[in-house]
Every structure is written in structure tokens, then in C-alpha cells.
Design a protein around this motif. Structure first.
Motif, PDB file in Angstrom:
ATOM      1  N   ASN A 165       0.850  -1.193   0.000  1.00 11.59           N
ATOM      2  CA  ASN A 165       0.000   0.000   0.000  1.00 11.59           C
ATOM      3  C   ASN A 165       0.886   1.243   0.000  1.00 11.59           C
ATOM      4  O   ASN A 165       1.584   1.510   0.970  1.00 11.59           O
ATOM      5  N   GLN A 166       0.837   2.019  -1.080  1.00 13.51           N
ATOM      6  CA  GLN A 166       1.703   3.187  -1.192  1.00 13.51           C
ATOM      7  C   GLN A 166       0.932   4.497  -1.126  1.00 13.51           C
ATOM      8  O   GLN A 166       1.386   5.533  -1.621  1.00 13.51           O
ATOM      9  N   ASP A 167      -0.230   4.435  -0.489  1.00  9.53           N
ATOM     10  CA  ASP A 167      -0.969   5.652  -0.202  1.00  9.53           C
ATOM     11  C   ASP A 167      -0.148   6.527   0.748  1.00  9.53           C
ATOM     12  O   ASP A 167       0.456   6.029   1.708  1.00  9.53           O
ATOM     13  N   GLY A 168      -0.123   7.827   0.488  1.00 12.73           N
ATOM     14  CA  GLY A 168       0.709   8.731   1.274  1.00 12.73           C
ATOM     15  C   GLY A 168       0.412   8.695   2.753  1.00 12.73           C
ATOM     16  O   GLY A 168       1.327   8.692   3.584  1.00 12.73           O
ATOM     17  N   ASN A 169      -0.867   8.673   3.104  1.00 10.43           N
ATOM     18  CA  ASN A 169      -1.247   8.648   4.525  1.00 10.43           C
ATOM     19  C   ASN A 169      -0.770   7.373   5.201  1.00 10.43           C
ATOM     20  O   ASN A 169      -0.314   7.397   6.357  1.00 10.43           O
ATOM     21  N   PHE A 170      -0.865   6.250   4.494  1.00 16.95           N
ATOM     22  CA  PHE A 170      -0.428   4.974   5.063  1.00 16.95           C
ATOM     23  C   PHE A 170       1.085   4.971   5.274  1.00 16.95           C
ATOM     24  O   PHE A 170       1.579   4.541   6.323  1.00 16.95           O
ATOM     25  N   LEU A 171       1.824   5.483   4.308  1.00 14.94           N
ATOM     26  CA  LEU A 171       3.275   5.517   4.432  1.00 14.94           C
ATOM     27  C   LEU A 171       3.724   6.457   5.547  1.00 14.94           C
ATOM     28  O   LEU A 171       4.690   6.178   6.258  1.00 14.94           O
ATOM     29  N   ARG A 172       3.009   7.560   5.725  1.00 17.49           N
ATOM     30  CA  ARG A 172       3.344   8.473   6.822  1.00 17.49           C
ATOM     31  C   ARG A 172       3.066   7.826   8.171  1.00 17.49           C
ATOM     32  O   ARG A 172       3.811   8.007   9.134  1.00 17.49           O
ATOM     33  N   PHE A 173       1.995   7.030   8.240  1.00 20.52           N
ATOM     34  CA  PHE A 173       1.700   6.278   9.461  1.00 20.52           C
ATOM     35  C   PHE A 173       2.835   5.303   9.779  1.00 20.52           C
ATOM     36  O   PHE A 173       3.284   5.209  10.929  1.00 20.52           O
ATOM     37  N   LEU A 174       3.321   4.606   8.762  1.00 23.02           N
ATOM     38  CA  LEU A 174       4.414   3.664   8.973  1.00 23.02           C
ATOM     39  C   LEU A 174       5.687   4.381   9.413  1.00 23.02           C
ATOM     40  O   LEU A 174       6.408   3.900  10.293  1.00 23.02           O
ATOM     41  N   THR A 175       5.940   5.539   8.823  1.00 21.83           N
ATOM     42  CA  THR A 175       7.125   6.319   9.197  1.00 21.83           C
ATOM     43  C   THR A 175       7.071   6.724  10.660  1.00 21.83           C
ATOM     44  O   THR A 175       8.060   6.590  11.400  1.00 21.83           O
ATOM     45  N   GLU A 176       5.921   7.220  11.093  1.00 27.49           N
ATOM     46  CA  GLU A 176       5.764   7.643  12.487  1.00 27.49           C
ATOM     47  C   GLU A 176       5.909   6.465  13.452  1.00 27.49           C
ATOM     48  O   GLU A 176       6.395   6.627  14.574  1.00 27.49           O
ATOM     49  N   ALA A 177       5.505   5.272  12.990  1.00 25.46           N
ATOM     50  CA  ALA A 177       5.606   4.080  13.835  1.00 25.46           C
ATOM     51  C   ALA A 177       6.996   3.452  13.774  1.00 25.46           C
ATOM     52  O   ALA A 177       7.293   2.533  14.554  1.00 25.46           O
ATOM     53  N   PRO A 205       6.895  -1.456  22.439  1.00 24.33           N
ATOM     54  CA  PRO A 205       5.723  -2.095  21.842  1.00 24.33           C
ATOM     55  C   PRO A 205       5.086  -1.204  20.777  1.00 24.33           C
ATOM     56  O   PRO A 205       5.138   0.020  20.856  1.00 24.33           O
ATOM     57  N   CYS A 206       4.505  -1.837  19.782  1.00 24.54           N
ATOM     58  CA  CYS A 206       3.842  -1.111  18.700  1.00 24.54           C
ATOM     59  C   CYS A 206       2.663  -1.945  18.233  1.00 24.54           C
ATOM     60  O   CYS A 206       2.806  -3.148  17.993  1.00 24.54           O
ATOM     61  N   SER A 207       1.498  -1.338  18.119  1.00 25.41           N
ATOM     62  CA  SER A 207       0.290  -2.051  17.694  1.00 25.41           C
ATOM     63  C   SER A 207      -0.093  -1.625  16.288  1.00 25.41           C
ATOM     64  O   SER A 207      -0.041  -0.433  15.940  1.00 25.41           O
ATOM     65  N   ILE A 208      -0.460  -2.589  15.471  1.00 23.56           N
ATOM     66  CA  ILE A 208      -0.887  -2.305  14.102  1.00 23.56           C
ATOM     67  C   ILE A 208      -2.034  -3.231  13.739  1.00 23.56           C
ATOM     68  O   ILE A 208      -2.054  -4.397  14.149  1.00 23.56           O
ATOM     69  N   GLY A 209      -3.020  -2.730  13.012  1.00 21.15           N
ATOM     70  CA  GLY A 209      -4.163  -3.544  12.619  1.00 21.15           C
ATOM     71  C   GLY A 209      -3.785  -4.635  11.639  1.00 21.15           C
ATOM     72  O   GLY A 209      -2.805  -4.507  10.890  1.00 21.15           O
ATOM     73  N   LEU A 210      -4.557  -5.711  11.622  1.00 20.84           N
ATOM     74  CA  LEU A 210      -4.265  -6.826  10.717  1.00 20.84           C
ATOM     75  C   LEU A 210      -4.342  -6.409   9.252  1.00 20.84           C
ATOM     76  O   LEU A 210      -3.556  -6.871   8.419  1.00 20.84           O
ATOM     77  N   THR A 211      -5.297  -5.528   8.936  1.00 21.61           N
ATOM     78  CA  THR A 211      -5.425  -5.073   7.551  1.00 21.61           C
ATOM     79  C   THR A 211      -4.177  -4.316   7.118  1.00 21.61           C
ATOM     80  O   THR A 211      -3.639  -4.540   6.034  1.00 21.61           O
ATOM     81  N   ALA A 212      -3.705  -3.422   7.974  1.00 23.03           N
ATOM     82  CA  ALA A 212      -2.479  -2.678   7.669  1.00 23.03           C
ATOM     83  C   ALA A 212      -1.286  -3.626   7.593  1.00 23.03           C
ATOM     84  O   ALA A 212      -0.423  -3.495   6.717  1.00 23.03           O
ATOM     85  N   ALA A 213      -1.236  -4.590   8.514  1.00 22.33           N
ATOM     86  CA  ALA A 213      -0.122  -5.538   8.533  1.00 22.33           C
ATOM     87  C   ALA A 213      -0.080  -6.395   7.271  1.00 22.33           C
ATOM     88  O   ALA A 213       0.990  -6.818   6.836  1.00 22.33           O
ATOM     89  N   SER A 214      -1.249  -6.634   6.672  1.00 20.91           N
ATOM     90  CA  SER A 214      -1.293  -7.444   5.454  1.00 20.91           C
ATOM     91  C   SER A 214      -0.672  -6.724   4.255  1.00 20.91           C
ATOM     92  O   SER A 214      -0.350  -7.343   3.241  1.00 20.91           O
ATOM     93  N   GLU A 215      -0.507  -5.404   4.369  1.00 19.62           N
ATOM     94  CA  GLU A 215       0.079  -4.607   3.300  1.00 19.62           C
ATOM     95  C   GLU A 215       1.606  -4.516   3.409  1.00 19.62           C
ATOM     96  O   GLU A 215       2.260  -3.869   2.591  1.00 19.62           O
ATOM     97  N   ILE A 216       2.157  -5.134   4.459  1.00 24.75           N
ATOM     98  CA  ILE A 216       3.600  -5.084   4.688  1.00 24.75           C
ATOM     99  C   ILE A 216       4.178  -6.487   4.499  1.00 24.75           C
ATOM    100  O   ILE A 216       3.766  -7.430   5.175  1.00 24.75           O
ATOM    101  N   LEU A 217       5.114  -6.636   3.569  1.00 27.13           N
ATOM    102  CA  LEU A 217       5.720  -7.928   3.309  1.00 27.13           C
ATOM    103  C   LEU A 217       7.068  -8.003   4.023  1.00 27.13           C
ATOM    104  O   LEU A 217       7.853  -7.052   3.994  1.00 27.13           O
ATOM    105  N   VAL A 218       7.316  -9.138   4.655  1.00 27.68           N
ATOM    106  CA  VAL A 218       8.513  -9.290   5.458  1.00 27.68           C
ATOM    107  C   VAL A 218       9.218 -10.609   5.145  1.00 27.68           C
ATOM    108  O   VAL A 218       8.627 -11.534   4.587  1.00 27.68           O
TER     109      VAL A 218
END
Length: 222
Positions: A165-177, A205-218
Motif C-alpha cells: 500500500n503506497q498511499d501517502g497517509n499509510f506511508l506516513r503512518f508507517l514512518t511515524e511508527a 511495543p507497537c500495535s498495528i491492525g491486521l489489515t495494515a499488517a497485510s500490506e507489509i511484506l517481510v
């Protein structure tokens, strides 16, 4: 020379198809990705089929021909190299470069893109971890063992490799986290009922929703 609209359809089809086993993409998927009506998508897919760039089947969707795939890879190469160039040379952030690359990718020449590739020392991935096609169409930096963060079991340590997910708001959320490319973290708990994942990041500790986590590949760290 293909129009801007044709180039966008080919690129979107290739990107969606890369996540499927069949290589076929539905009109609904393209409609959502491009922000246009299903009827508009159907009309364009018929045109792409008539041009020999894609094969369209009603109620099934579309798949790219070899010619269409070649053009789509060319656009994807331009987009991802421009993104990385803007990050490395102008210090733009990863949430700023997508829109800029969307505008620039249709205007630059293949000669300039090749020079950018040389300048960046032929990188494998863009700022979001997406693999960059080489000039011959082969995909550099393509990892096949990546898993969504949402699927990782508690206790495993992973490294972030790609963000879908490369939406700007989502990426800014990831940056802050602090959830950035190459960042290592440990999954402490995963709750389907609460729809969240609890992570440990830099001993915090850091909490992230499952939907958001599904957009991150590790990748799992041994």
C-alpha cells in the motif's frame, strides 16, 4: 506511441497480475486500482485487445500479451527508478515520490531512464521495496519468500522488505511508527479477534491492525 491512458492500464494490469497465479485480472480490480467505472475499463480492455496488447475475455478479465507485458515493464521500470532517484537526490520521502513519478514516467525518454539506472548503480528495489525491472525486462530484486506481516506467528523476528500500500497517509503512518524498509522487529502477539498485531520495535511495543499488517511484506530472520 501508446497514450498515457494505455500506459497506465498496462502498468496497473501487470502490477495486479503479479499477485495472481493465473495472470488474469478482473475488470473490477482494474476499476478499483485506476479509480474509473467498470464500463470505462471494459471499453479500454477491448481496445487493448484489438491493439494486440492484451487478451480480453468477458466475465473473466484480461491478461497481457508479450507486447503488452513488455510495454508495462518499461513503464514500471521508469516509475520505480524515478521514485528512487527522487529519494536519493532530492531527499523526498517515500510518501511523496509516488505521485511525482506518476507524472514524470510518461515524459522521460528511455535514454534518460537508462542514465538514471547507471547513476543509481543499477538498484534492485525502489523506496517501497518493489523490484525494479532491468532494461531487458528481467525483474531485479524479486523475492519470492516474502510473507505478509499479518501472517507471522508470535515470537518470530522479521525484517520489512516491501510495502504494498503506497498511499501517502499509510506511508506516513508507517514512518511515524518506525516501520521502514529493512527494519527488524519481533511479533509479540497476533489476535484475529482484536484484528491487530502487537510488535516489538527497538525494545518498544507497537500495535498495528491486521489489515495494515497485510500490506507489509517481510522476510523471517533466522
Amino acid at each position: 506511441m501508446p497514450s498515457l491512458t494505455v500506459e497506465n492500464y498496462l502498468k496497473a494490469t501487470l502490477q495486479i497480475a503479479s499477485g495472481t497465479e493465473s495472470g488474469w485480472v478482473s475488470t473490477g480490480q482494474l476499476s478499483q486500482a485506476l479509480g474509473v467505472s467498470p464500463g470505462t475499463v471494459t471499453s479500454m480492455l477491448k481496445s487493448l485487445s484489438e491493439s494486440g496488447l492484451a487478451e480480453y475475455r468477458p466475465y473473466e478479465g484480461v491478461t497481457l500479451t508479450s507486447q503488452g507485458r513488455s510495454l508495462a515493464l518499461r513503464m514500471l521500470r521508469r516509475h520505480r527508478l524515478i521514485e528512487l532517484f527522487l529519494v536519493r537526490t532530492l531527499n523526498l520521502t517515500w510518501d511523496q515520490v509516488h505521485e511525482e513519478a506518476e507524472n514524470m514516467e510518461h515524459a522521460v525518454s528511455d535514454f534518460l531512464v537508462d542514465r538514471i539506472d547507471d547513476f543509481l548503480d543499477h538498484p534492485n528495489t525502489d523506496p517501497h521495496g518493489d523490484p525494479i525491472p532491468a532494461a531487458d525486462g528481467t525483474m531485479r530484486g524479486l523475492e519470492t519468500n516474502l510473507r505478509p506481516l499479518s501472517d507471522i506467528a508470535a515470537g518470530e523476528t522479521v525484517q520489512i522488505a516491501r510495502v504494498i500500500n503506497q498511499d501517502g497517509n499509510f506511508l506516513r503512518f508507517l514512518t511515524e511508527a518506525g516501520l521502514l524498509i529493512d527494519q527488524k522487529l519481533t511479533v509479540r502477539s497476533r489476535s484475529v479477534e482484536a484484528a491487530c498485531v502487537i510488535l516489538e520495535l527497538n525494545d518498544q511495543p507497537c500495535s498495528i491492525g491486521l489489515t495494515a499488517a497485510s500490506e507489509i511484506l517481510v522476510s523471517v530472520v533466522p
